[in-house]
Design an enzyme around this catalytic site. Structure first.
Site, mmCIF file in Angstrom:
data_model
loop_
_atom_site.group_PDB
_atom_site.id
_atom_site.type_symbol
_atom_site.label_atom_id
_atom_site.label_comp_id
_atom_site.label_asym_id
_atom_site.label_seq_id
_atom_site.Cartn_x
_atom_site.Cartn_y
_atom_site.Cartn_z
ATOM 1 N N GLY A 1 -8.106 4.414 -12.964
ATOM 2 C CA GLY A 1 -6.940 4.211 -13.826
ATOM 3 C C GLY A 1 -7.013 2.867 -14.535
ATOM 4 O O GLY A 1 -7.432 1.873 -13.944
ATOM 5 N N ARG B 1 -12.067 8.901 -14.550
ATOM 6 C CA ARG B 1 -12.288 9.185 -13.124
ATOM 7 C C ARG B 1 -13.467 10.158 -13.113
ATOM 8 O O ARG B 1 -13.329 11.295 -13.551
ATOM 9 C CB ARG B 1 -11.041 9.817 -12.514
ATOM 10 C CG ARG B 1 -9.818 8.893 -12.593
ATOM 11 C CD ARG B 1 -8.709 9.366 -11.696
ATOM 12 N NE ARG B 1 -7.463 8.667 -11.959
ATOM 13 C CZ ARG B 1 -7.153 7.464 -11.480
ATOM 14 N NH1 ARG B 1 -8.006 6.821 -10.715
ATOM 15 N NH2 ARG B 1 -5.997 6.907 -11.765
ATOM 16 N N ASP C 1 -10.801 1.221 -5.161
ATOM 17 C CA ASP C 1 -11.666 1.600 -4.040
ATOM 18 C C ASP C 1 -12.674 2.695 -4.394
ATOM 19 O O ASP C 1 -13.831 2.638 -4.009
ATOM 20 C CB ASP C 1 -10.802 2.121 -2.882
ATOM 21 C CG ASP C 1 -10.276 0.975 -2.033
ATOM 22 O OD1 ASP C 1 -10.679 -0.175 -2.268
ATOM 23 O OD2 ASP C 1 -9.451 1.244 -1.134
ATOM 24 N N THR D 1 -6.504 -2.463 -10.486
ATOM 25 C CA THR D 1 -5.577 -1.339 -10.318
ATOM 26 C C THR D 1 -4.156 -1.885 -10.261
ATOM 27 O O THR D 1 -3.928 -2.947 -9.676
ATOM 28 C CB THR D 1 -5.860 -0.520 -9.042
ATOM 29 O OG1 THR D 1 -4.726 0.346 -8.790
ATOM 30 C CG2 THR D 1 -6.064 -1.377 -7.809
ATOM 31 N N ASP E 1 -1.929 -0.667 -8.529
ATOM 32 C CA ASP E 1 -1.325 -0.259 -7.252
ATOM 33 C C ASP E 1 -1.334 -1.338 -6.158
ATOM 34 O O ASP E 1 -0.622 -1.187 -5.158
ATOM 35 C CB ASP E 1 -2.029 0.984 -6.684
ATOM 36 C CG ASP E 1 -1.940 2.172 -7.612
ATOM 37 O OD1 ASP E 1 -1.011 2.210 -8.440
ATOM 38 O OD2 ASP E 1 -2.802 3.067 -7.523
ATOM 39 N N ASP F 1 -3.494 -1.762 -4.008
ATOM 40 C CA ASP F 1 -3.848 -1.082 -2.753
ATOM 41 C C ASP F 1 -5.300 -1.328 -2.332
ATOM 42 O O ASP F 1 -5.896 -0.488 -1.660
ATOM 43 C CB ASP F 1 -3.558 0.422 -2.869
ATOM 44 C CG ASP F 1 -4.364 1.082 -3.969
ATOM 45 O OD1 ASP F 1 -4.985 0.364 -4.774
ATOM 46 O OD2 ASP F 1 -4.380 2.320 -4.032
ATOM 47 N N ARG G 1 0.513 5.431 -6.253
ATOM 48 C CA ARG G 1 -0.236 6.442 -5.477
ATOM 49 C C ARG G 1 0.299 6.487 -4.043
ATOM 50 O O ARG G 1 1.479 6.764 -3.862
ATOM 51 C CB ARG G 1 -1.729 6.140 -5.509
ATOM 52 C CG ARG G 1 -2.582 7.345 -5.155
ATOM 53 C CD ARG G 1 -4.046 6.994 -5.150
ATOM 54 N NE ARG G 1 -4.547 6.733 -6.491
ATOM 55 C CZ ARG G 1 -5.008 7.665 -7.319
ATOM 56 N NH1 ARG G 1 -5.051 8.914 -6.931
ATOM 57 N NH2 ARG G 1 -5.450 7.351 -8.511
HETATM 58 O O1 F6P Z 1 -4.127 4.055 -9.635
HETATM 59 C C1 F6P Z 1 -3.224 3.871 -10.676
HETATM 60 C C2 F6P Z 1 -2.363 5.086 -10.834
HETATM 61 O O2 F6P Z 1 -1.529 4.911 -11.955
HETATM 62 C C3 F6P Z 1 -1.543 5.474 -9.618
HETATM 63 O O3 F6P Z 1 -0.395 4.687 -9.490
HETATM 64 C C4 F6P Z 1 -1.283 6.919 -9.884
HETATM 65 O O4 F6P Z 1 -1.044 7.630 -8.693
HETATM 66 C C5 F6P Z 1 -2.560 7.372 -10.528
HETATM 67 O O5 F6P Z 1 -3.168 6.216 -11.069
HETATM 68 C C6 F6P Z 1 -2.420 8.390 -11.632
HETATM 69 O O6 F6P Z 1 -3.704 8.776 -12.001
HETATM 70 P P1 F6P Z 1 -4.090 9.557 -13.309
HETATM 71 O O7 F6P Z 1 -4.203 8.561 -14.426
HETATM 72 O O8 F6P Z 1 -5.419 10.148 -12.993
HETATM 73 O O9 F6P Z 1 -3.004 10.556 -13.560
#
Ligand code: F6P
Length: 341
Positions: A14, A79, A110, A132, A134, A136, A178
């Protein structure tokens, strides 16, 4: 002079505000150390596809001008499922060899570090940088984008609060993260929320939540703000149940992707710049399989495997003070009883 003459940089997973500042730092620090720097577009997918001029481009100092203040990532991101398979890793390593990329800086979370570790096993020197919103990543007390995301969410929540007060409503505001509750916890404290639901702590006792809302109303509060973390989720159905049980109009707002965009804060720009430089310095020093972190007030690097094994816990003290500062939870801790004021 460093043994490493050519490096690459990519952003993965992300996007997060401040990633551009990190890329800029990697490019300019690399150039300052006499390295050739390639930008790899669309994360690991760009490394796997490897098309020159499209997925891989040499970056010079001026190519990163006017990027530090911009949200998103100008290298784009993805991703990349293919990187989870040996064939994808092999192709990515082949691209590195083709362009003479000896060292790679991977800016992401991660999942991105796991890809980096596999590439290291193919002989590429890798260093991860925590990117990120998050927060995390266990080894680091800071991740690029968190500060901007919290500020963006905080401003949005202030606005929702205005309208909640006007209409005497309860508002459930869902923030990203997340499986982690850091954005929710920080917003809960920064916005003075009445309730904060964290995946790490929530006991799913909705009756307790309902009792709080009723109690809060009885004390004369015109709004009740609940910050709900994405990891708890189900804000819309929760709002319907709360409205039915309390008779108080309840709305759910999911802030969503707005939290990932926007102009990075000074903190994100400065930390990202520092971490980007440190990643290049690690490569220049001959290090590999490292991740950059901010720990106990210092910028440091850890072994990637050790970093991936670490576990992070949400601050018990911040959870405690969030409860303590929220009006309806106000407790006379010395006597262990709820106060009525
Ligand atoms: O990791 C960042 C994040 O925005 C999280 O908070 C969320 O769960 C996820 O990415 C959403 O991912 P995507 O962009 O693949 O929908």
């Amino acid at each position: 002079m460093s043994e490493i003459k050519t490096i690459g940089v990519l952003t993965s997973g992300g996007d997060a505000p401040g990633m551009n500042a990190a890329v800029r730092a990697v490019v300019r620090r690399g150039l300052a150390l006499g390295m050739k720097v390639y930008g790899i577009y669309k994360g690991y997918q760009g490394l796997i596809d490897g098309v020159e001029g499209e997925d891989i481009r040499e970056l010079r100092a001026k190519d990163v001008s006017d990027t530090i203040q911009k949200g998103g990532t100008f290298l784009y991101t993805a991703r990349c499922m293919a990187m989870m398979k040996p064939a994808g890793v092999k192709k990515a390593a082949e691209t590195c060899h083709k362009y003479g990329i000896q060292g790679l800086v991977v800016i992401g979370g991660d999942g991105s570090y796991r890809g980096a570790e596999k590439l290291a096993n193919e002989g590429i020197n890798v260093v991860g940088v925590p990117g990120t919103i998050d927060l995390d990543i266990a080894c680091s007390d800071y991740t690029i984008g968190f500060d901007t995301a919290v500020n963006t969410a905080m401003e949005a929540i202030d606005k929702v609060r205005d309208t909640s007060t006007s209409h005497e409503r309860c508002s459930i505001i869902e923030v990203m993260g997340r499986h982690a509750g850091y954005i929710a916890l920080w917003c809960g404290i920064a916005n003075g929320a009445e309730d904060i639901l964290l995946p790490e702590k929530y006991d799913y006792d909705e009756q307790k939540l309902i009792d709080n809302i009723i109690d809060n109303k009885r004390r004369g509060k015109r709004h009740h703000i609940i910050i709900n973390a994405e990891g708890v989720g189900h804000s819309a159905s929760m709002a319907r149940r709360i409205e039915a049980a309390t008779g108080i109009e309840t709305r759910a707002t999911i802030l969503g992707y707005m939290q990932r965009g926007g102009v990075p804060t000074a903190t994100d720009r400065v930390y990202a710049s520092t971490m980007g430089c440190l990643a290049v310095d690690c490569l220049a020093a001959g290090k590999t399989k490292r991740v950059i972190a901010y720990k106990y007030g210092d910028f440091v690097d850890f072994d990637i495997n050790e970093a991936l094994k670490m576990e992070k816990e949400i601050s018990e003290y911040q959870v405690l003070i969030a409860r303590s500062l929220s009006h309806n939870y106000y407790k006379n801790e010395a006597e262990g009883r709820e106060t009525e004021d």
